[in-house]
Design an enzyme around this catalytic site. Structure first.
Site, PDB file in Angstrom:
ATOM      1  CG  ASP A   1       2.524 -10.205  -0.813  1.00 48.00           C
ATOM      2  OD1 ASP A   1       1.446  -9.847  -1.673  1.00 48.00           O
ATOM      3  OD2 ASP A   1       2.746  -8.518   0.097  1.00 48.00           O
TER       4      ASP A   1
ATOM      5  CB  SER B   1       3.184  -2.719   0.216  1.00 48.78           C
ATOM      6  OG  SER B   1       3.694  -3.142   2.207  1.00 48.78           O
TER       7      SER B   1
ATOM      8  CG  HIS C   1      -0.330  -6.867   0.055  1.00 45.82           C
ATOM      9  ND1 HIS C   1       1.063  -6.899   0.234  1.00 45.82           N
ATOM     10  CD2 HIS C   1      -0.241  -5.567   1.073  1.00 45.82           C
ATOM     11  CE1 HIS C   1       1.814  -5.821   0.834  1.00 45.82           C
ATOM     12  NE2 HIS C   1       0.510  -4.895   0.995  1.00 45.82           N
TER      13      HIS C   1
END
Length: 291
Positions: A140, A241, A92
């Site tokens: 992810d 992230s 992402h």
């Protein structure tokens, strides 16, 4: 920067309750209160090792596997160096229509001060997991192939990754690092680190999750860690992230939900469990070995 978590109040006391107030209740109200207390006790008992969460500046270059994934010269996400030519991050991180392949900065501690150990590498290929979707936190993962082999040394070194498909026992202490924007420390963006306890997945699924993509549960291919803090970051937490969740010196997870280094009292942190994707990771690395 320590924070006392909900469970630290003891399984026998619900936040905001007292013996005087509960003694005034009777019948169904008392039954509901008892049920709530018992549920809280069960959740706390099922999550060993939860205590305080501290975020601090990492020792410079003590994590030589850390990568800064950058788009147009700006830090977008963290990543982990798996080999001299491959970096693992979260898929992402490249959502949002980035027109070009990202670049990867290796050997860095500071993103604002020049360091002789740093070097920016072009990415020749980005391989997303085939089932990753922009509106989901499942699958992810993304593998970034560097255009040339990284120059390995004291400040740049691959991280061993977990290839045996196994669950981490609840209470396992893992660490995460990243260049989070809007940190509670409030200084230049040097590498930060935190020690996080692994939580029971069923307990995580009973807690409300606060993620803009509507995550409703933690799957068997994800790792749940506790994030609750009292000293929240100023503004929105960005930048951690894709960072590696490391347990016992081995890469076990890739951060997929925001705010691991800022904390989010409304929900746990979610990382993709690397070992459950070992066949896919190996296939991509082997396919690119000759390139």
């Amino acid at each position: 920067m320590a924070v006392v978590l909900l469970c630290s109040q003891g399984p026998g006391q619900w936040p905001g309750s007292s013996s005087s107030s509960s003694s005034m209740m009777a019948g169904p109200s008392l039954a509901r209160l008892v049920a709530a207390v018992l549920l809280g006790a069960a959740l706390c008992a099922a999550q060993p090792g939860v205590g305080t969460l501290d975020v601090r500046e990492a020792q410079p270059h003590a994590r030589p596997y850390m990568a800064s994934v950058q788009v147009n010269g700006t830090h977008r996400c963290g990543g982990a160096l798996l080999s001299a030519k491959w970096v693992l991050s979260a898929a992402h991180c490249l959502d949002g229509g980035a027109p070009e392949l990202p670049q990867v900065l290796l050997g860095a501690h500071s993103l604002s001060e020049p360091e002789p150990s740093t070097r920016l590498y072009d990415v020749s290929r980005a391989v997303r997991h085939p089932y990753s979707l922009p509106d989901s936190l499942e699958h992810d993962l993304i593998l970034l192939q560097l255009a040339e082999e990284a120059a390995l040394g004291r400040a740049v070194r691959p991280l061993p990754w977990q290839q045996e498909d196994r669950e981490l026992p609840p209470g396992t202490r893992c660490d995460v690092a990243g260049w989070t924007v809007g940190t509670p420390i409030g200084r230049r963006p040097d590498l930060l680190e935190a020690l996080l306890p692994v939580l029971v997945r069923s307990g995580c699924n009973l807690r409300a999750l606060n993620d803009e993509r509507g995550l409703v549960g933690v799957t068997e291919r994800q790792i749940c860690t506790d994030l609750r803090r009292r000293d929240r970051c100023r503004g929105r937490a960005l930048g951690d992230s894709g960072s590696p969740l490391v347990c016992g010196g081995v890469l076990e997870g890739v951060v997929t939900s925001r705010g691991h280094l800022c904390g989010d009292p409304s929900g746990p942190g979610i990382s993709t469990r690397v070992s459950s994707y070992a066949p896919w990771i190996r296939s991509v690395l082997e396919d690119g070995a000759g390139n």
